[in-house]
Design an enzyme around this catalytic site. Structure first.
Site, PDB file in Angstrom:
ATOM      1  N   LYS A  80       0.834  -1.202   0.000  1.00  0.00           N
ATOM      2  CA  LYS A  80       0.000   0.000   0.000  1.00  0.00           C
ATOM      3  C   LYS A  80       0.871   1.255   0.000  1.00  0.00           C
ATOM      4  O   LYS A  80       1.914   1.295   0.664  1.00  0.00           O
ATOM      5  CB  LYS A  80      -0.910  -0.040   1.224  1.00  0.00           C
ATOM      6  CG  LYS A  80      -1.969   1.045   1.296  1.00  0.00           C
ATOM      7  CD  LYS A  80      -2.873   0.776   2.497  1.00  0.00           C
ATOM      8  CE  LYS A  80      -3.898   1.857   2.694  1.00  0.00           C
ATOM      9  NZ  LYS A  80      -4.804   1.561   3.843  1.00  0.00           N
ATOM     10  N   SER A 155      -9.247   2.633   2.961  1.00  0.00           N
ATOM     11  CA  SER A 155      -8.210   3.260   2.159  1.00  0.00           C
ATOM     12  C   SER A 155      -7.349   2.263   1.387  1.00  0.00           C
ATOM     13  O   SER A 155      -6.485   2.657   0.611  1.00  0.00           O
ATOM     14  CB  SER A 155      -7.303   4.124   3.052  1.00  0.00           C
ATOM     15  OG  SER A 155      -6.658   3.335   4.036  1.00  0.00           O
ATOM     16  N   SER A 179     -10.169   0.342   6.931  1.00  0.00           N
ATOM     17  CA  SER A 179      -9.479   0.526   5.657  1.00  0.00           C
ATOM     18  C   SER A 179      -9.077  -0.761   4.958  1.00  0.00           C
ATOM     19  O   SER A 179      -8.794  -0.744   3.759  1.00  0.00           O
ATOM     20  CB  SER A 179      -8.239   1.401   5.853  1.00  0.00           C
ATOM     21  OG  SER A 179      -8.608   2.731   6.105  1.00  0.00           O
TER      22      SER A 179
END
Length: 477
Positions: A80, A155, A179
């Protein structure tokens, strides 16, 4: 030619082939590179590739016998874009860091690479991970592969989309207010938020954090457990990190099943779309077919909104106050608001929030004296239009800020309980829905084993899809 047949396999299957010497780490990188070229233009999940770095690492691994390549044996894993990878552009989704290239890995990346993971890409994320929709001013929006007009949530949206489309077999994500769980639900994949400390990572400015964690995402529970095994372990650089004491893949495969399960459509704290609630309730009741008693019940989480608002705001202020002072014009408005909320918190606010969190933890542990698992929706809605920045209302209720719609996830965050988002069905118009499976704090193995048992009962499958335009259909199912 890259072997496209690899793309449809599970992460465990690919690792089995790697260990047997039937495919090489370089074969895996090449297969993913070809798949990314096919699929990513439609969804924008992996905006930064580091294929040369990955191939160099793959070749170094190939110089070792297959049995000496670590738990992942050369399996490629995307990271990520909130997490630093040495020599690879890492933007945090922010124009402030648009050209930032770190010189060192995050602790978690070091651990993954030491365990045979090969980093080949950075997955898209909202600015500093703020918000449940993956878009930013550096790379733009990530689109949902089931309908590219829709959001992938956030996210860890880029990671979820990469998994759903076969651009990853397993992926790294992180989770504060859902997330990992939110994009897993929106994209029809598995996301696991482990107990705090399970995965060591760079502490940043707040070293005793309990809200944000690193964790695995995959298309199956077993694959998520495999990646978790490669991520776990303590580090002196992370003072809350826990030692690795068990194999989570073995735990997932153990055959353990819960005897008593609680289901709540709303945890008593949030509106939920009726269709989402019905899909999740139907899936939860499948535990009865596995021999469990399923009852409507929930712990008292009534303080969740106030507690999370204060503690999240405080953590954003600690991490980003200097950025607000120096680069306000480059921060998205929701992030600036969150930082300002933290700076405005009083000691009375913090004391009230900490007392509330302690009460929630105490009541949650007491609840798990009676139940093995708690089940609820992972998200209160299915995927919404990608241009919509966040969910503003649900079931007749209008939310007061951009994170309030995430309460069904962030309430669980506050309890420190591990939570798995498992695909459990589809809305009438074909949008995936995830069921959240929560276990007692530190009982990560129970969440994984229970999730695998239900996954097998539901039989929804795991093969990747091609990105689907509105009203379209992919060639994979």
């Amino acid at each position: 030619m890259p072997d496209a047949r690899l793309i449809d396999l599970t992460a465990n299957d690919v690792v089995g082939l790697l260990r047997a010497g039937e495919v090489s780490p370089l074969d895996c990188v090449d297969a993913l590179a070809a798949r990314i070229a096919e699929a990513d233009p439609a969804v924008n999940a992996l905006p930064t590739l580091c294929l040369d770095r990955a191939r160099d690492h793959a070749r170094r691994l190939q110089d070792r016998p297959p049995g000496e390549r670590g738990l992942l044996a050369g399996l490629p894993v995307p990271i990520k874009d909130l997490t630093e990878v040495a020599g690879v552009r890492t933007t945090f989704g922010s124009p402030i860091y648009a050209d930032f290239v770190p010189s060192a890995n995050d602790i978690m990346v070091d651990r993954l690479e030491a365990n045979g993971g090969v980093v080949y890409a950075k997955s898209n994320t909202p600015e500093f991970g703020a918000g449940g929709n993956t878009f930013n001013e550096v790379f733009g929006a990530t689109r949902n592969p089931w309908n590219t007009d829709l959001s992938a949530a956030g996210s860890s949206g880029g990671a979820a989309v990469a998994l759903a489309t076969g651009m990853a077999w397993a992926a790294h994500g992180s989770d504060m207010g859902g997330s990992l769980r939110n994009p897993a639900s929106f994209c029809g994949v598995v996301g696991f938020r482990p107990s705090p400390g399970r995965v060591a990572s760079n502490p940043g400015f707040k070293i005793d954090r309990l809200l944000g964690v690193q964790g695995p995402m995959a298309r199956t529970v077993e694959d998520a457990a495999l990646l978790l095994d490669a991520m776990t372990g303590e580090s002196p650089a992370d003072p809350i990190s826990l030692p690795r004491t068990e194999s989570f893949l073995a735990a997932a495969r153990s055959g353990w099943r819960p005897k008593r399960v609680a289901f709540s459509a709303d945890l008593g704290i949030t509106p939920v779309d009726p269709e989402v609630a019905a899909i999740c309730r139907k899936a939860a009741l499948r535990f009865a077919d596995l021999g469990a008693v399923v009852e409507e019940a929930r712990p008292d989480l009534s303080e969740a909104h106030d507690v999370f608002h204060v503690l999240r705001a405080m953590s954003f202020a600690v991490a980003h106050a200097q950025k607000l002072e120096r680069h306000r014009d480059k921060l998205k408005p929701e992030l600036a608001w969150n930082i300002e909320q933290g700076l405005a918190c009083t000691m009375a606010d913090v004391a009230r929030a900490e007392r509330g969190r302690a009460d929630m933890l105490r009541r949650t542990n007491a609840f798990f004296d009676a139940y093995d698992l708690l089940l609820c929706p992972s998200t209160i809605v299915a995927a919404f239009p990608v241009e919509q920045r966040y969910v503003t209302d649900c079931a007749g209720h209008r939310f007061g800020n951009y994170v309030a719609w995430l309460a069904i996830a962030y309430a669980i965050t506050l309890t420190t309980a591990p939570a798995l988002s498992l695909p459990c069905g589809f809305t009438a118009d074909g949008r995936p829905v995830g069921l959240q499976i929560v276990a007692r704090p530190r009982r990560d193995a129970d969440a994984l084993a229970g999730g695998r048992a239900l996954e097998q009962a539901l039989g929804l499958g795991h093969r990747p899809i091609d990105p689907r335009p509105p009203g379209g259909a992919g060639t994979r199912a």
